[in-house]
Every structure is written in structure tokens, then in C-alpha cells.
Motif scaffolding. Sequence first.
Motif, mmCIF file in Angstrom:
data_model
loop_
_atom_site.group_PDB
_atom_site.id
_atom_site.type_symbol
_atom_site.label_atom_id
_atom_site.label_comp_id
_atom_site.label_asym_id
_atom_site.label_seq_id
_atom_site.Cartn_x
_atom_site.Cartn_y
_atom_site.Cartn_z
ATOM 1 N N HIS A 166 4.189 0.808 5.164
ATOM 2 C CA HIS A 166 4.203 0.634 3.719
ATOM 3 C C HIS A 166 2.812 0.690 3.102
ATOM 4 O O HIS A 166 2.675 0.782 1.888
ATOM 5 N N GLU A 167 1.777 0.613 3.949
ATOM 6 C CA GLU A 167 0.413 0.699 3.429
ATOM 7 C C GLU A 167 -0.026 2.140 3.218
ATOM 8 O O GLU A 167 -1.078 2.383 2.618
ATOM 9 N N ALA A 186 4.372 4.565 0.074
ATOM 10 C CA ALA A 186 4.496 3.723 -1.118
ATOM 11 C C ALA A 186 5.020 4.534 -2.303
ATOM 12 O O ALA A 186 5.852 4.050 -3.089
#
Length: 420
Positions: free
Chosen positions: A18-19, A24
Motif C-alpha cells: 500500500h506504500e 495507492a
Amino acid sequence: MQDENLFSDFFQPGFVPHELPQVAELLRARTYIDALIALFRGGEDEVFVRLIVLREIGARADAPRWSPQDLQAHFAYINQVKLDTVLKRLRDYGLLVWDSDEQMYGMAEAGRVALSSLGTMLQFAEGDAELGYLTSQVAAGQSLGQVSNEVLLNLLARLNELYADFEAALESQSEFQIRAAREKLEKVWQWVEKGTDVIRAVLTDETTDQRVYQVAQSIALAQARMLRLTSVFHRRLSELASQRVHLGQSGLSTTNVADWLRRQTQASLAELGRDLILYHPEPHFVVSDILLDIAEFEICERERPDNSVSDMPQSAAAQEVGAVEAERLLAAEALYDELNQLAQLGAGSDLPDAVLAPTYNETAYRLSLLSLLGDAEAALEKSVVADIVKLPLRLEAQTELYEPDHPEVASISAGRLHPL
């Protein structure tokens, strides 16, 4: 809410997917992506039925809400059990909304977005769909002030791919490949022209992001290269036409024969060659890799028209050179003699003095020849025009007009010929 286990099987242990900026960005649009997944997951027939139902529901603008009875009556041609399954799937995945109080169906936000995307795609189902679709996306974003860098990169990639295909056709020296490439260029040219207007607006907008601005500049350069190809195709086909061999007085050329042979079946070709070839040809001068590449293209990749006329054309006498062509040849030779004398003397000349002739037509023709000075493509030809192009002279045209004392020419561009 983000699911931490969403990518657990795809990324290395200890890495947080998710980083990633790419992840994202996709997760922000997860609602709409899930809607598309629900639409297109399953067999082809299931997908088409869902699209039919969703498009019909979204198309009723005057009464956008549907009762179950309305749906049953409208989709009477669909099996009732299958229709209920489709409606349930669309409702469960958020494409349709069910109002339990009023007992009515309505389009959800994700459904409207999916329909809008599908409608745009269907507009470009013919021709070069990809280029038209990408150009429309860039135009839509520019009108709203939100040009997507990703869409611009896709458009740039497609333009570069097309240019590479066109260059490969030109390098092949095949008349059939060059003609097919020119027809494709004419089909996509309308989108290139529309894209030019959009890119111009993006480049002149002071609020454009720096990354978007750089990609837009690259697109402008790619479009300029595409513009140059129009004249290159015309010139190369003219060169091939001049090299075409005519078969006696039959009116046929080698191109006609090659085109006719390409449209024959293997059986008919074998019948034509029966008793003519007594042994298998072994051309040792042909590199096997190149021969294999050409054969693979001819058999697998060449796009052939569905409806083609394979009859040989009627025989006719070869056309004689007309009076207009002969007059232009004489005018070109006369201009070459005059300019060659200037080049040998290392002297220049005013443009009107070098161009003006007794008639308007000859004057206009001489001026068009001078505009080709220094053209590298035109210099490759074997003609008097190529001799003119290769002369060590440079044309410097001016915006002012010169009004000569001439019976047919009222004005002509001012300028000068300079020796190199």
C-alpha cells in the motif's frame, strides 16, 4: 477500508504494497474498479448480457428508476431466472441501487461511471480505436483542466509505435506495404490533427504540471514527425512507380502481375508452375534468416482485404507522355540549366528573376521546384528534379510580395537564392 491481505500472495514478505504510489492510486478508485470487475468477470455470454441490461437501464433518462415489473416487461426477451441473476449481481457489486422503501431500482454512481467509460470506448470501435480513444481522453481532461500524465504517456507510446511501423514499411521498399501504411496513416490522421489542437492548449496553459508539460512536448514532436511522413509516402510511391516495368504493349505492369499472384490460392499457383520448374531453386545468395522473416510476414502478419478482385485488368496500350508532362520536363530542364550556371559562378539571384517565366503556369511550377532545394528525400530520385535539389544553392524567402511587370503574374514572394 483497505484490506491488508489484498496482495499478500504477490509481494515479498515484509513489503507493504500500500506504500507504492501505483497501488495507492488504484485503491483510491477501488469502487469503480470493483464495478468493472463485476461487469467483466465470467463467460463472454454472461458479460454481454450484463452490459445489455445495464446499458438499457441507464439509457432511460426521462424515468431513471425502474420497478421490477418494468424490468420484466422491458427484458421479456431474456430468461427470467437469468435476468434475476444479472440484476442481483449488479446490485451486490454496487452498479445498481435497490430502494427497499419504494421498491425501485436505480443506477449507482459506479454504474454511471462504468457506462460512461464503455460508451466512450464504443465510439472508437472502428479504425484506429486506440489512438482515437486516447485522444478523446486527453481532450476531455484538458477541457476540465485535469490532464492525466498516464493517458499522455499512452498516447505518446502509440504515436511512436505508429511511426516505427510506418518507417518499417518505407524501409521495406515494398509497394504493397507502403500503400497499406499510407492508408493507415490517412485513417489515423484525423486523430493526429485533433490531438495537435489539444496539445497546443496544454502547452499554452500556465497551470500545466511540469511532468505533463514535458510529455506534451514529446507528443508535439511525434506529431510533427507524422506530418512529414505524408510527403515521404507520396514521394516513395512516385519513385516506385517510375521503376515499374511495363510488359510490352499489354498495358500491364509488374505491379499488376504481383498483385494478381498474391491473390491466388496455393493450388492455382502450383498449377501455374507445373512443368515450368524442373528442379528446386537453391538461391545461395539469399540469407536464410531474412528469407524466413519475409515468409513469416507474408503468411502470418500481412493484413489482406476480405473482398478483393483477383481478375487481371483488361489489356490496353501503354499511355504516352502527355503534353503537360512533356512541358513540365522541358521547364524543369531549362530551370536546371539556369541555376547550374549560377552555382558554377558562385553567384546569387533575386527570387523573381530566377522564377519568372512567360506564363503563370510555368512560373508557379518553377517556384515549386525551388522550394525543394536541399530536400534529402527528393535528392534520392533519379530525375532532373533531383538534379535541381542537389544544386549548391539555398533559398531565402521573405514575407513581402514583389509586383513584377508581367502579363499573367500579379505578385510573387520576394526572396533571394544564395550560393552555398
